[in-house]
Design a protein around this motif. Structure first.
Motif, short mmCIF file in Angstrom:
data_model
loop_
_atom_site.label_atom_id
_atom_site.label_comp_id
_atom_site.label_asym_id
_atom_site.label_seq_id
_atom_site.Cartn_x
_atom_site.Cartn_y
_atom_site.Cartn_z
N SER A 54 55.41 -2.09 -5.30
CA SER A 54 56.08 -2.70 -6.44
C SER A 54 56.16 -1.71 -7.59
O SER A 54 56.08 -0.49 -7.38
CB SER A 54 55.35 -3.98 -6.87
OG SER A 54 56.13 -4.70 -7.80
N GLU A 55 56.35 -2.21 -8.81
CA GLU A 55 56.44 -1.37 -10.00
C GLU A 55 55.40 -1.80 -11.02
O GLU A 55 54.94 -2.95 -11.02
CB GLU A 55 57.85 -1.44 -10.59
CG GLU A 55 58.91 -0.92 -9.62
CD GLU A 55 60.30 -0.92 -10.23
OE1 GLU A 55 60.45 -1.39 -11.39
OE2 GLU A 55 61.23 -0.46 -9.55
N PHE A 65 46.06 0.50 -14.15
CA PHE A 65 46.47 1.70 -14.87
C PHE A 65 46.15 2.92 -14.02
O PHE A 65 45.05 3.04 -13.47
CB PHE A 65 45.75 1.79 -16.21
CG PHE A 65 46.11 3.01 -17.05
CD1 PHE A 65 47.34 3.09 -17.65
CD2 PHE A 65 45.21 4.05 -17.20
CE1 PHE A 65 47.68 4.21 -18.43
CE2 PHE A 65 45.53 5.16 -17.97
CZ PHE A 65 46.78 5.24 -18.58
N LEU A 66 47.11 3.84 -13.88
CA LEU A 66 46.92 5.09 -13.16
C LEU A 66 47.22 6.25 -14.09
O LEU A 66 48.15 6.20 -14.89
CB LEU A 66 47.87 5.18 -11.95
CG LEU A 66 47.89 4.02 -10.96
CD1 LEU A 66 48.99 4.24 -9.92
CD2 LEU A 66 46.55 3.85 -10.27
N SER A 76 57.89 4.75 -10.35
CA SER A 76 57.55 3.36 -10.01
C SER A 76 56.23 2.90 -10.61
O SER A 76 56.09 1.74 -11.01
CB SER A 76 57.50 3.18 -8.50
OG SER A 76 56.41 3.91 -7.95
N GLY A 77 55.24 3.78 -10.65
CA GLY A 77 53.91 3.38 -11.14
C GLY A 77 53.03 2.76 -10.09
O GLY A 77 51.93 2.30 -10.40
N ASN A 78 53.45 2.74 -8.80
CA ASN A 78 52.58 2.17 -7.75
C ASN A 78 51.68 3.24 -7.15
O ASN A 78 51.88 4.44 -7.36
CB ASN A 78 53.42 1.47 -6.68
CG ASN A 78 54.39 2.40 -5.98
OD1 ASN A 78 54.02 3.45 -5.48
ND2 ASN A 78 55.67 2.00 -5.93
N ASN A 105 62.40 -8.97 -3.93
CA ASN A 105 63.03 -8.49 -5.16
C ASN A 105 62.04 -7.84 -6.11
O ASN A 105 62.44 -7.10 -7.02
CB ASN A 105 63.75 -9.63 -5.88
CG ASN A 105 64.99 -10.09 -5.12
OD1 ASN A 105 65.54 -9.33 -4.33
ND2 ASN A 105 65.41 -11.32 -5.35
N GLU A 106 60.74 -8.14 -5.92
CA GLU A 106 59.72 -7.55 -6.80
C GLU A 106 59.25 -6.18 -6.28
O GLU A 106 58.36 -5.57 -6.88
CB GLU A 106 58.51 -8.48 -6.91
CG GLU A 106 58.63 -9.58 -7.95
CD GLU A 106 59.66 -10.63 -7.53
OE1 GLU A 106 60.53 -10.96 -8.36
OE2 GLU A 106 59.59 -11.11 -6.39
N LEU A 107 59.84 -5.69 -5.21
CA LEU A 107 59.40 -4.42 -4.63
C LEU A 107 60.40 -3.31 -4.93
O LEU A 107 61.57 -3.55 -5.18
CB LEU A 107 59.23 -4.57 -3.11
CG LEU A 107 58.24 -5.65 -2.66
CD1 LEU A 107 58.14 -5.67 -1.14
CD2 LEU A 107 56.87 -5.44 -3.30
N ASN A 108 59.90 -2.08 -4.91
CA ASN A 108 60.71 -0.90 -5.14
C ASN A 108 61.20 -0.38 -3.78
O ASN A 108 60.41 0.12 -2.98
CB ASN A 108 59.89 0.17 -5.86
CG ASN A 108 60.70 1.40 -6.23
OD1 ASN A 108 61.25 2.07 -5.36
ND2 ASN A 108 60.76 1.70 -7.51
N PHE A 109 62.48 -0.49 -3.53
CA PHE A 109 63.00 -0.17 -2.20
C PHE A 109 63.02 1.34 -1.93
O PHE A 109 63.03 1.76 -0.77
CB PHE A 109 64.38 -0.80 -2.00
CG PHE A 109 64.29 -2.25 -1.62
CD1 PHE A 109 64.27 -2.63 -0.30
CD2 PHE A 109 64.17 -3.22 -2.60
CE1 PHE A 109 64.15 -3.96 0.06
CE2 PHE A 109 64.06 -4.56 -2.26
CZ PHE A 109 64.05 -4.94 -0.93
#
Length: 438
Positions: free
Chosen positions: A72-73, A85-86, A109-111, A14-18
């Motif tokens: 993840s996000e 940080f990216l 997403s920010g990953n 649930n903590e991942l971005n599908f």
């Protein structure tokens, strides 16, 4: 320092971005269409690639740190790595950013997986020469797999009109003077490396940056500069797109020998977000390796000529047949190949040709039938020289000629523009319309 194989027991699917996971799996299936992992359920697939872990003693399981960073996000990643940080930013040489996005802006997403492919598209659109774009993404992937995501300052890519700066937390695990030579790769994040390498985006050979240096020598650019800021615990790589000056006076050399650590431009973003730099000093720091350029130029240029595969990792198809009766064909169009992409007149390459060859540039391993089809489609538009094929397909001239053009000439699907003058300086390959009429 947290290891990237650390299992985060309280972080599940649930903590991942599908959407990211789907994108990864689609790319994996594209690279490895017959791989048995393609049929696995999501959790088992993530376990195989190293994004999911199982604790044997307690039978608990969860996302690995590498899996969190790739899939993840941003909000969830910073729960485990507060300094994460990216950032990507562009400037036209002034204080204003013409384009900028960060892992914190909430529009994506920010990953690090999505960050890589977002920048990959930007670089491809910004740089007309495929070999330059390829080198820039090589440094980008190295920055992402070697970064210390526990460190401060974040992972930052800055584009200025005449140079790129790649800056990340964490010092090199190998001596800085050996980074651009062929060496054994030393990994800070082996699971992240595995996840990217399964898509064919990196290798563990340690030769990636060596090829970047060879490419820069080939284009006569100022040599890549690498700096380790011990106080900030950061590594900075600067790639200049300016030509290397052949001769300089001693005073000019003194002017250009400012260490990269003193570059205000290189750390403006870190100063902006971390307030760690206080000095406002000179910005021209590209040439900290200038005195060694002439020493290495000939050496690396010769190294490139001995390894014509520097531009393309794929195209390992060899001719299994012996075309002894066609040795004359194999000698056609023996053009100088040391700088083929730089010698192509980009204005002659229209958008339609570029689009037709897109699949060859994106996939370094195509079947011979696919590549021959692309070549024929290109020749239907206009006659093309060998160097133009090499540029459009991102393959070496020798590889294009020996693996494809020779065969198509023998089949009668292509013909030479100057059939009676095989070594004509303007020799080109034409689509044989008579072959269709048959």
């Amino acid at each position: 320092m947290l290891q990237d194989n650390l299992i985060l027991e309280h972080y599940g699917l649930n903590e991942l971005n599908f959407d990211t996971i789907k994108s990864y799996r689609d790319r994996f299936a594209e690279v490895k269409p017959a791989h048995p992992w393609n049929a696995l359920e999501t959790k088992e697939f993530l376990y195989k690639v190293g994004a999911w872990g199982k604790v044997r003693d307690t039978h608990k399981e969860g996302v690995t740190l590498a899996g969190l960073l790739l899939f993840s996000e941003e909000r969830i990643i910073t729960e485990v790595l507060p300094q994460y940080f990216l950032e990507y930013r562009e400037s036209k040489g002034n204080e204003e950013w013409t384009e900028r996005f960060t892992s914190q802006d909430g529009t994506w997403s920010g990953n690090i997986f999505d960050f890589y492919f977002h920048i990959h598209e930007i670089v491809r659109n910004n740089e007309p020469q495929p070999s330059i774009a390829s080198s820039l993404t090589e440094v980008l992937i190295n920055m992402l797999i070697h970064a210390d995501y526990n460190g401060e300052g974040g992972v930052i890519l800055e584009k200025q009109p005449t140079y790129y700066v790649f800056s990340n937390p964490g010092l090199l695990l190998a001596p800085s003077d050996s980074v651009f030579s062929h060496t054994v790769s030393q990994l800070r994040n082996p699971n992240i490396v595995k996840l990217f390498s399964l898509l064919g985006l990196c290798e563990r050979s340690g030769s990636g940056l060596k090829k970047v240096k060879q490419n820069w020598s080939l284009h006569h650019y100022k040599m890549p500069a690498i700096d380790q800021d011990i106080s900030m615990h950061r590594t900075v790589v600067t790639l200049s797109l300016s030509a290397q000056e052949r001769q300089e006076s001693s005073s000019e050399k003194d002017t250009h020998s400012t260490p990269i650590t003193e570059s205000g431009n290189n750390f403006k973003g870190v100063e902006k977000y971390q307030n760690t730099l206080k000095n406002n000093v000179e910005t021209d720091s590209y040439n900290n390796n200038i005195n060694s350029y002439n020493k290495y130029l000939i050496e690396e240029f010769n190294s490139y000529n001995n390894d014509n595969n520097s531009y393309s990792k794929g195209d390992n198809y060899s001719n299994s047949e012996s075309y002894s009766s066609n040795k004359e064909i194999n000698s056609y169009n023996k053009e100088p190949e040391d700088d083929f992409s730089n010698s192509v007149n980009v204005e002659d390459i229209d958008t339609k040709l570029w689009d037709i060859a897109a699949l060859a540039r994106e996939k370094k391993r195509l079947s011979p039938n696919q590549m021959e089809h692309i070549i024929l489609e290109l020749c239907k538009e206009k006659p093309l020289m060998l160097k133009e094929f090499a540029y459009l397909l991102e393959r070496t001239p020798d590889g294009v000629r020996n693996n494809y053009l020779t065969k198509l000439l023998r089949k009668g699907q292509l013909q030479l523009k100057y059939p009676n003058q095989p070594n004509h300086p303007k020799q080109a390959y034409l689509f044989n319309k008579k072959d269709i009429e048959k």
